[in-house]
Design an enzyme around this catalytic site. Structure first.
Site, PDB file in Angstrom:
ATOM      1  CD1 TRP A 101      -2.400  -2.105   1.626  1.00 17.35           C
ATOM      2  CD2 TRP A 101      -3.033  -0.990  -0.214  1.00 17.35           C
ATOM      3  NE1 TRP A 101      -3.456  -2.779   1.045  1.00 17.35           N
ATOM      4  CE2 TRP A 101      -3.854  -2.120  -0.074  1.00 17.35           C
ATOM      5  CE3 TRP A 101      -3.238  -0.140  -1.309  1.00 17.35           C
ATOM      6  CZ2 TRP A 101      -4.875  -2.433  -0.983  1.00 17.35           C
ATOM      7  CZ3 TRP A 101      -4.252  -0.439  -2.210  1.00 17.35           C
ATOM      8  CH2 TRP A 101      -5.054  -1.575  -2.048  1.00 17.35           C
ATOM      9  CG  ASP A 171      -3.579   4.162   3.697  1.00 18.82           C
ATOM     10  OD1 ASP A 171      -4.694   4.004   4.250  1.00 18.82           O
ATOM     11  OD2 ASP A 171      -3.222   3.544   2.669  1.00 18.82           O
ATOM     12  CE  LYS A 195      -9.091  -2.786   3.345  1.00 16.37           C
ATOM     13  NZ  LYS A 195      -8.187  -1.947   2.588  1.00 16.37           N
TER      14      LYS A 195
HETATM   15  C1  LIG Z   1      -7.581  -1.423   1.473  1.00 17.48           C
HETATM   16  C2  LIG Z   1      -6.503  -0.418   1.562  1.00 17.48           C
HETATM   17  C3  LIG Z   1      -6.348   0.580   0.590  1.00 17.48           C
HETATM   18  C4  LIG Z   1      -7.213   0.672  -0.636  1.00 17.48           C
HETATM   19  O1  LIG Z   1      -8.510   0.995  -0.329  1.00 17.48           O
HETATM   20  P1  LIG Z   1      -9.575   1.237  -1.498  1.00 17.48           P
HETATM   21  O2  LIG Z   1     -10.743   1.778  -0.737  1.00 17.48           O
HETATM   22  O3  LIG Z   1      -9.834  -0.090  -2.139  1.00 17.48           O
HETATM   23  O4  LIG Z   1      -9.006   2.194  -2.457  1.00 17.48           O
HETATM   24  C5  LIG Z   1      -5.325   1.495   0.762  1.00 17.48           C
HETATM   25  N1  LIG Z   1      -4.508   1.443   1.811  1.00 17.48           N
HETATM   26  C6  LIG Z   1      -4.622   0.482   2.759  1.00 17.48           C
HETATM   27  C7  LIG Z   1      -3.673   0.463   3.922  1.00 17.48           C
HETATM   28  C8  LIG Z   1      -5.612  -0.478   2.656  1.00 17.48           C
HETATM   29  O5  LIG Z   1      -5.744  -1.423   3.599  1.00 17.48           O
END
Ligand SMILES: *Cc1c(COP(=O)(O)O)cnc(C)c1O
Length: 359
Positions: A101, A171, A195
């Site tokens: 990521w 993030d 999540k």
């Molecule tokens: C799932 C995730 C993403 C991507 O999320 P989307 O909503 O599918 O764009 C980005 N960063 C992390 C750490 C993630 O777990």
């Protein structure tokens, strides 16, 4: 009857939340319509939206110095939105690379300006977090970006980086609200909802107000934090139903005792599973024990040829979505807030049984 869903995302939601949504689906509190069918400008929806924001602020301890935005396009759209808003015309942004990521965030930011990868743990196969004393940061960076929890690798910071006067950007897609956090140490937090918050597509952005109003002029209106903040996240039609469901999750979290209580439960769930893995000669987890994720726990079996059989047996017991990410292989159990401790116990019970029979 519901299975235990260990999917990394979209992930399991609290059963109580889904039941409430079911009860309210056709007729939200006597309005004669579903939340999905309401005008986003109606008094009813505005109240739903404001309550969700208020509950999130209370849960996460977000002061009035921060704007809370309910945006769309998932966390991935923020990979571009952040540099467009914060980098300025000639600025440099520092990024720490700790997994898939962060690499995606870096690749996207490079399309918009100067990116300095201040540190990377790629040499270790992303199994550790580089010591902050080794980071080669830029003194006047526009911001420092890191990924507190690498969802795919199962690697999580056990500290908040020190960034001095440089705004820290995180993030937090897969770890937001999983434990207490001092928001005041950060300039911007973003999290895709699927999540720990609600349905996919929605992305929550918590941004210090002094960072608003710095977007480059070519920034698309829909990606301009100032515009979104000025319009209460309703510059266009927001993801109303997702926002409502996020609000139900925030209420549920408050009923559980908030992030303090969740942190204790999450620590216990994770340590049970890691403890079991470490005590077994058959299962293994490759991550530096100091930086093991509480939320996403990858593990391998003694013999990869048994993966298919392991997954089949798990499915038959209602233990779903345990296959690891396609780039990593093996298994991964995601233990977000909504995964009950009983689900972890059931998983460990099955793993012990499988090891006994096939290990
Ligand atoms: C799932 C995730 C993403 C991507 O999320 P989307 O909503 O599918 O764009 C980005 N960063 C992390 C750490 C993630 O777990």
């Amino acid at each position: 009857s519901r299975a235990y869903n260990f999917c990394a995302g979209p992930a399991t939601l609290p059963e109580a939340v889904l039941k409430q949504a079911e009860t309210e689906l056709l007729d939200w509190r006597g309005t004669g319509m579903s939340v999905m069918e309401m005008s986003h400008r109606s008094d009813e929806f505005v109240a739903i939206a404001e309550t969700a924001e208020k509950d999130l602020r209370e849960l996460a301890g977000i002061s009035d110095d921060y704007a809370v935005l309910f945006m769309q396009g998932g966390a991935s759209s923020q990979f571009a939105t952040i540099p467009l808003n914060l980098l300025g015309e000639n600025g440099t942004a520092d990024y720490v690379s700790t997994g898939i990521w962060s690499k995606k965030a870096i690749a996207e930011a490079k399309r918009f300006g100067n990116v300095n990868v201040a540190a990377s743990s790629e040499d270790s196969g992303f199994t550790t977090i580089p010591d902050q004393s080794s980071w080669a940061t830029t003194p006047d960076a526009a911001y420092l970006h890191y990924t507190p929890n690498e969802t795919i690798g199962g690697l999580e910071y056990n500290f908040v980086p020190e960034s001095g006067s440089v705004p820290l950007v995180a993030d937090m897609s897969s770890t937001i609200l999983s434990r207490p956090l001092d928001v005041s140490k950060l300039g911007l937090i973003y999290a895709g909802a699927q999540k720990n918050i609600g349905p996919s597509g929605l992305v929550v952005v918590i941004v210090r107000k002094d960072l608003l109003g710095k977007a480059r002029k070519e920034t698309p209106t829909m990606m301009n934090y100032q515009v979104i903040a000025d319009n209460g996240s309703m510059y266009n039609t927001p993801a109303t139903y997702s926002w409502y469901l996020a609000g139900l999750v925030f209420k549920w979290l408050k009923e559980q005792g908030g992030v303090q209580a969740m942190g204790e439960i999450n620590a216990r769930k994770a340590s049970k599973l890691y403890g079991f893995i470490d005590n077994s000669d058959f299962y293994a987890n490759p991550i530096d024990p100091r930086f093991r994720s509480w939320m996403n726990i990858p593990f391998t079996l003694g013999d990869d040829a048994l993966n298919g059989e392991f997954l089949k047996g798990a499915n038959a017991r209602g233990l779903l979505n345990l296959a690891g990410h396609r780039s990593v292989g093996g298994m991964r159990a995601s233990l977000y807030n909504a995964m009950p401790e009983a689900g972890v116990d059931a998983l460990i019970g099955y793993m012990a049984e499988f090891e006994k029979e096939r290990g």
